[in-house]
Each structure stands twice: as C-alpha cells, then as structure tokens.
Motif scaffolding. Structure first.
Motif, PDB file in Angstrom:
ATOM      1  N   LYS A  48      34.872 -30.356   6.709  1.00 10.16           N
ATOM      2  CA  LYS A  48      33.458 -30.240   6.344  1.00 10.16           C
ATOM      3  C   LYS A  48      33.330 -29.048   5.396  1.00 10.16           C
ATOM      4  CE  LYS A  48      28.879 -29.357   8.348  1.00 10.16           C
ATOM      5  NZ  LYS A  48      28.168 -29.080   9.618  1.00 10.16           N
ATOM      6  N   ILE A  77      30.709 -26.807   2.999  1.00 11.50           N
ATOM      7  CA  ILE A  77      29.353 -26.423   2.599  1.00 11.50           C
ATOM      8  C   ILE A  77      29.522 -25.438   1.453  1.00 11.50           C
ATOM      9  CG2 ILE A  77      27.165 -25.396   3.280  1.00 11.50           C
ATOM     10  CD1 ILE A  77      27.930 -26.089   6.208  1.00 11.50           C
ATOM     11  N   THR A  88      28.892 -38.083   2.364  1.00 10.98           N
ATOM     12  CA  THR A  88      27.759 -37.192   2.149  1.00 10.98           C
ATOM     13  C   THR A  88      26.487 -38.026   2.200  1.00 10.98           C
ATOM     14  OG1 THR A  88      26.881 -35.371   0.813  1.00 10.98           O
ATOM     15  CG2 THR A  88      27.765 -37.261  -0.385  1.00 10.98           C
ATOM     16  N   ASP A 108      25.285 -27.754  -0.979  1.00 14.10           N
ATOM     17  CA  ASP A 108      25.352 -29.074  -0.361  1.00 14.10           C
ATOM     18  C   ASP A 108      26.518 -29.161   0.612  1.00 14.10           C
ATOM     19  OD1 ASP A 108      23.088 -30.088  -1.685  1.00 14.10           O
ATOM     20  OD2 ASP A 108      24.274 -30.516  -3.474  1.00 14.10           O
ATOM     21  N   THR A 109      26.531 -30.257   1.393  1.00 10.16           N
ATOM     22  CA  THR A 109      27.548 -30.470   2.418  1.00 10.16           C
ATOM     23  C   THR A 109      28.215 -31.821   2.204  1.00 10.16           C
ATOM     24  OG1 THR A 109      26.272 -29.176   4.012  1.00 10.16           O
ATOM     25  CG2 THR A 109      27.951 -30.651   4.902  1.00 10.16           C
ATOM     26  N   TYR A 155      31.996 -34.168   3.582  1.00  7.24           N
ATOM     27  CA  TYR A 155      33.160 -34.274   4.460  1.00  7.24           C
ATOM     28  C   TYR A 155      34.261 -34.986   3.685  1.00  7.24           C
ATOM     29  CZ  TYR A 155      29.634 -33.353   8.016  1.00  7.24           C
ATOM     30  OH  TYR A 155      28.628 -32.796   8.753  1.00  7.24           O
TER      31      TYR A 155
END
Length: 187
Positions: free
Chosen positions: A61, A63, A96, A151-152, A154
């Motif tokens: 993950k 960020i 996302t 933003d995040t 994976y």
C-alpha cells in the motif's frame, strides 16, 4: 503414468524469465515499511497490506506525500550491452479507487522514461504495464510503481521481462529428484 503425486508443489506466481526479486511483495523488512528488494522514492508511506491482496498474502500500500509522486522502485542487474534494443515489459497488478492515480513506469537513465497507462479507478485490481524497446543510451532498466501526490494505491504480483531471455532458476522448494517444470501460458 497419468497419476499426480500428492506431494506435487505448485507455484502459480512463477513467471518464467521474471527479472524482479520479490515480485509478489511477500517478503518485507523487519519494520514492514518496505518490501525486500524495493526502494522508496520521495518518502511515500508504504505498508504491508494483507486485506487488499491480488495474489499471495501481501501487497504494498503506497500513500504519496503532498506535492510529489510516491514510488517503489527496483533496478535488477542486467548486462546493458546484451539487452540494448530488446523490448522490456514491466507488468503488475494495481488497485485504486480513482482514475489517473497510479501507474507503472520504466526508467532508462534517470531522465528518460517509458510511462504506462494509468489505472481507470474502478475499485478493481487491474493489470497495468509499461513496455518499450530499451534505448542504446540506457544505463539501467528500473521498474517503478507510482502513485500521484496524496493519493493511495495498492501494488502486487509484478514482473519484468526482457525478450528474449530463456532461463529460470528453480526455487529450492521445487527441486527434488525426479523433477520437471510444466509451463502453462495463462495471462
């Protein structure tokens, strides 16, 4: 004989000729803040994720910090003279929840990049890629997972292929006599 031995071991994450180490992001350092063999760039927050996973037990993950992209990178050791002009293909699974937040990139020398498409933002795992011929001026083939500022995203199950390379070292868990490798093309 068509009998299958009950001790057969299957590893569905093996990708023949994958040049990346820890491509499934399963192995992490003791602090669990960076997957083994991957490097953080621009100080993103990186965590080992076990609830949103494409394959195996973990994903990464990411960020991104405010004001810049966040990246995880890996530059495998390759003989640049042998691969100049060949096609490098970097693929991986990305999740996302909004469009244009995450993508894959290839970095040839720190200033020359091949950008892959952005994730569509559909709350699903998508297979993204970046692929191009390796320029004669390339000094590296660096794979980059990238997420846009604040933003995040994976990332999971990545691979780098430079065609054609025809070799594979079997993991020790798969080697016992007699042994064989069966390859099924399924993408």
């Amino acid at each position: 004989s068509s009998d299958v031995c009950s001790s057969d071991l299957r590893d569905e994450s093996i990708i023949i000729d994958n040049l990346l180490s820890n491509p499934s992001l399963e192995n992490w350092n003791a602090a669990n803040d960076t997957p083994d063999n991957w490097t953080k760039v621009n100080s993103p927050t990186v965590t080992r994720e076990s609830s949103r996973v494409f394959h195996g037990s973990f994903s990464a993950k990411l960020i991104a910090p405010s004001g810049s992209v966040g990246q995880l990178t890996q530059a495998p050791t390759v003989n640049m003279n042998e691969i100049s002009g060949l096609t490098a293909t970097f693929r991986g699974r990305v999740w996302t929840d909004a469009a244009t937040q995450a993508r894959l990139r290839l970095d040839w020398d720190g200033t020359n990049f091949q950008n892959g498409e952005y994730h569509s933002g559909d709350n699903q795992w998508e297979r993204l890629s970046a692929s191009a011929a390796i320029p004669a001026s390339a000094t590296q083939v660096k794979c980059i997972f990238e997420v846009t500022a604040t933003d995040t995203a994976y990332f999971d199950l990545a691979y780098l292929l430079i065609s054609p390379v025809y070799e594979y070292t079997l993991p020790s868990s798969l080697v016992s006599l007699p042994h064989y490798v069966s390859v099924q093309y399924d993408e």
